[in-house]
Design a protein around this motif. Structure first.
Motif, PDB file in Angstrom:
ATOM      1  N   LEU A  20       1.004  -1.367  -0.128  1.00  0.00           N
ATOM      2  CA  LEU A  20       0.181   0.031   0.091  1.00  0.00           C
ATOM      3  C   LEU A  20       0.848   1.337   0.112  1.00  0.00           C
ATOM      4  O   LEU A  20       0.506   2.134  -0.868  1.00  0.00           O
ATOM      5  N   ALA A  21       1.966   1.334   0.924  1.00  0.00           N
ATOM      6  CA  ALA A  21       2.788   2.524   0.850  1.00  0.00           C
ATOM      7  C   ALA A  21       3.374   2.680  -0.309  1.00  0.00           C
ATOM      8  O   ALA A  21       3.691   3.802  -0.804  1.00  0.00           O
ATOM      9  N   ARG A 500      -9.299   2.935   7.426  1.00  0.00           N
ATOM     10  CA  ARG A 500      -9.581   1.671   6.794  1.00  0.00           C
ATOM     11  C   ARG A 500      -8.756   0.803   7.506  1.00  0.00           C
ATOM     12  O   ARG A 500      -7.918   1.112   8.183  1.00  0.00           O
ATOM     13  N   VAL A 501      -8.866  -0.372   7.174  1.00  0.00           N
ATOM     14  CA  VAL A 501      -8.055  -1.616   7.578  1.00  0.00           C
ATOM     15  C   VAL A 501      -7.887  -2.367   6.145  1.00  0.00           C
ATOM     16  O   VAL A 501      -8.522  -2.691   5.300  1.00  0.00           O
ATOM     17  N   ALA A 526      -6.689  -1.941  -1.817  1.00  0.00           N
ATOM     18  CA  ALA A 526      -6.819  -0.802  -0.814  1.00  0.00           C
ATOM     19  C   ALA A 526      -6.208   0.534  -1.660  1.00  0.00           C
ATOM     20  O   ALA A 526      -6.858   1.447  -1.430  1.00  0.00           O
ATOM     21  N   ALA A 527      -4.908   0.270  -2.221  1.00  0.00           N
ATOM     22  CA  ALA A 527      -4.597   1.496  -2.921  1.00  0.00           C
ATOM     23  C   ALA A 527      -5.469   1.821  -4.004  1.00  0.00           C
ATOM     24  O   ALA A 527      -5.596   3.322  -4.205  1.00  0.00           O
ATOM     25  N   ARG A 531      -7.369   5.780  -3.885  1.00  0.00           N
ATOM     26  CA  ARG A 531      -6.879   6.675  -5.101  1.00  0.00           C
ATOM     27  C   ARG A 531      -8.417   7.081  -5.628  1.00  0.00           C
ATOM     28  O   ARG A 531      -8.833   8.293  -5.969  1.00  0.00           O
ATOM     29  N   GLU A 532      -9.383   6.103  -5.700  1.00  0.00           N
ATOM     30  CA  GLU A 532     -10.705   6.635  -6.270  1.00  0.00           C
ATOM     31  C   GLU A 532     -11.597   7.268  -5.476  1.00  0.00           C
ATOM     32  O   GLU A 532     -12.206   8.119  -5.936  1.00  0.00           O
TER      33      GLU A 532
END
Length: 537
Positions: A20-21, A500-501, A526-527, A531-532
């Motif tokens: 994610l990062a 979020r988780v 999740a990413a 973004r969306e």
């Protein structure tokens, strides 16, 4: 207290968090802070695949959690190793790359989680992947996560494949492809003879990005809330308390144990449990920490002649490993590139079943009590686990101190169906290993039991079975109609904005297989959603 501010604060640099990062920081206009309780992933024990044998049974890069006594395991306390370094458990695991069955993700969608069907998550798996052997509709090319076969493969693996075939389990060249069932060589997350963790794939190559700030040895203690909005995270570095704030979102990626623990410490969870701990209730969510699922695993081991290509404790074995160290340092090849679990199988406990419900890992060493009990000499082992367990456990707080490990209760074998499946699996794997292809390479069993003695094997299971290291489900996603759902299908914590988780805890049900690849997929998903949602904010 010094406070830094970023667009996104991610708690946990493991399989999902590092992914994610890395993905969010691809946008130079987006600032990201990643907090990791462990240290950098610089150890040779991480990079050399065989180093798993040193980390798994110890506290090296490992939380090394314990469970509460398990009634189903004759009152034994279980062991729960979890990665404590950048890359999380992907930095200390056996590196096998398994996605699970198509049914698993279609089941998530059928439970009311829109966007999580197999056809919808397959592009995310492919986006992550660079597969050295497969280039087709099921596999990706050019992704940061390298997937291949180990550079070291023992001839005993062919014995396993032949023995499986004799017992009705045919060869499946790609269990991540059209179908899962069959025997195979495991695909692994390696690159050039080294481990390819989520950190090495998605994070550490990009530590020079000016918009990515990684803080190691940072133990998160509380999510900062302003009303019903998450605004940041408090954490400890040593004894120094610090905080970081998030302009947009806080994303918790601390795993099936760490994520519910942090939510609970922040006042998000079952109100009665929080009040009993003296923690002010910020949001009553009864499902936080519940729904814990894990693959219960039964290992059988046999001695083997010292001249077979296995790992073991002997003069000859020590000499071979010493030579292997020099080979790996010079060429990144040889025995140190083994992940020990080089071959395996997905099998159906009954012929009439439409999908596998048991998984085997064939191991080139004697494995006893997670490697914590050492046997002199050489040998082989085989693990079998129940792929979709019926038993459910929970994670709860031991105290209000983040330094204290959570209370972990997998509730193994609470459901009789799990015991019967594991018994069936133990009988099947024993018949495979005791088949003729292993004649001459297989000695006496370490814990002798006859495959046809169900009572004796049941007792052996209760005496020795434990985790296959795949805890999940403790912050599950689900529709609003599910009172135990902690998250919606976009991984947002219900009732709290900007939170979020994203990790294995979001899984409503445990997938049929190892959880590292699916957790990386969760990070990718999740990413994408973050973004969306930012674009539409």
């Amino acid at each position: 207290m010094t406070t830094l501010e970023f667009d996104y604060v991610i708690v946990g640099g493991g399989s999902a968090g590092a992914t994610l990062a890395g993905r969010l920081s691809e946008d130079p206009a987006t600032t990201v802070c990643l907090l990791e309780a462990g240290g950098p992933d610089k150890s040779v024990l991480i990079h050399a695949p065989v180093g798993v044998v040193a980390m798994m049974p110890t506290k090296i890069n490992n939380w090394a959690f314990q469970t509460v006594p398990q009634k189903g395991l004759n009152g034994r306390t279980g062991y729960q190793p979890r990665g404590k370094t950048l890359g999380g458990s992907s930095s200390i695991n056996a590196m096998v790359y398994v996605r699970g069955d198509r049914w698993d993700y279609d089941h998530w969608a059928a439970l009311g989680n829109e966007g999580w069907s197999y056809d919808e998550v397959l592009p995310l798996f492919r986006r992550s992947e660079h597969n050295e052997q497969f280039d087709d509709a099921f596999h990706g090319q050019g992704g940061p996560l390298n997937v291949t076969y180990p550079r070291h493969t023992s001839p005993l693996n062919q014995m396993f494949l032949d023995a499986a075939a004799l017992n009705g389990v045919g060869l499946n060249a790609d269990y991540n492809g059209v179908r899962q069932e069959g025997a195979f060589m495991y695909q692994v997350t390696h690159r050039n003879g080294e481990r390819c963790s989520s950190a090495k794939a998605f994070l550490t190559p990009h530590l020079g990005r000016p918009n990515l700030h990684v803080v190691t040895h940072a133990l998160s203690t509380r999510i900062l809330l302003r009303g019903r909005r998450a605004t940041g995270v408090e954490y400890l570095q040593g004894n120094a308390g610090k905080r970081v704030t998030a302009r947009r979102e806080v994303i918790v990626s601390s795993g099936a144990f760490g994520s519910p623990q942090l939510l609970l410490l922040s006042g998000i969870g079952p109100a009665a449990e929080l009040q009993a701990m003296g923690i002010p209730v910020a949001q009553h969510l009864p499902g936080v920490g519940k729904n814990l699922q894990d693959h219960i695993d039964y290992v059988q081991a046999w001695r083997a002649p010292s001249d077979t290509q296995t790992f073991g404790v002997s003069l000859r074995g020590t000499a071979k490993m010493t030579a292997a160290i020099f080979e790996w340092r010079k060429q990144r090849s040889g025995m140190l590139t083994s992940n020990f679990a080089e071959s395996g199988a997905f099998i159906c406990s009954r012929r009439e079943h439409s999908r596998p419900d048991l998984q085997l890992h064939f191991i080139l060493a004697i494995v006893d009590d997670h490697g914590r009990k050492i046997h002199a000499g050489h040998g082989i082992s085989c693990h079998v686990n129940v792929m979709r367990p019926y038993s459910r456990g929970q994670v709860s707080l031991r105290s209000r101190e983040a330094r204290d490990a959570p209370v972990i209760d997998p509730n193994f074998l609470a459901d009789e169906r799990d015991l019967q499946l594991l018994l069936r699996g133990g009988q099947l794997q024993q018949r495979i290993i005791e088949s003729s292809p292993f004649d001459g390479a297989r000695g006496d069993m370490i814990y002798p039991v006859r495959a046809d003695d169900a009572a004796a094997m049941t007792e052996d299971i209760r005496n020795r079975a434990d985790t296959q290291y795949h805890p999940a489900g403790t912050c599950k996603m689900g529709p609003a109609s599910d009172p135990m759902a902690v998250l919606d299908a976009r991984l947002r914590v219900r009732g709290i904005d900007g939170l979020r988780v994203a990790d294995a805890s979001v899984m409503p049900t445990l997938i049929g297989g190892n959880t590292n690849a699916p957790s990386i997929m969760v990070g990718e998903k999740a990413a994408q959603m973050v973004r969306e949602d930012a674009r539409h904010a």
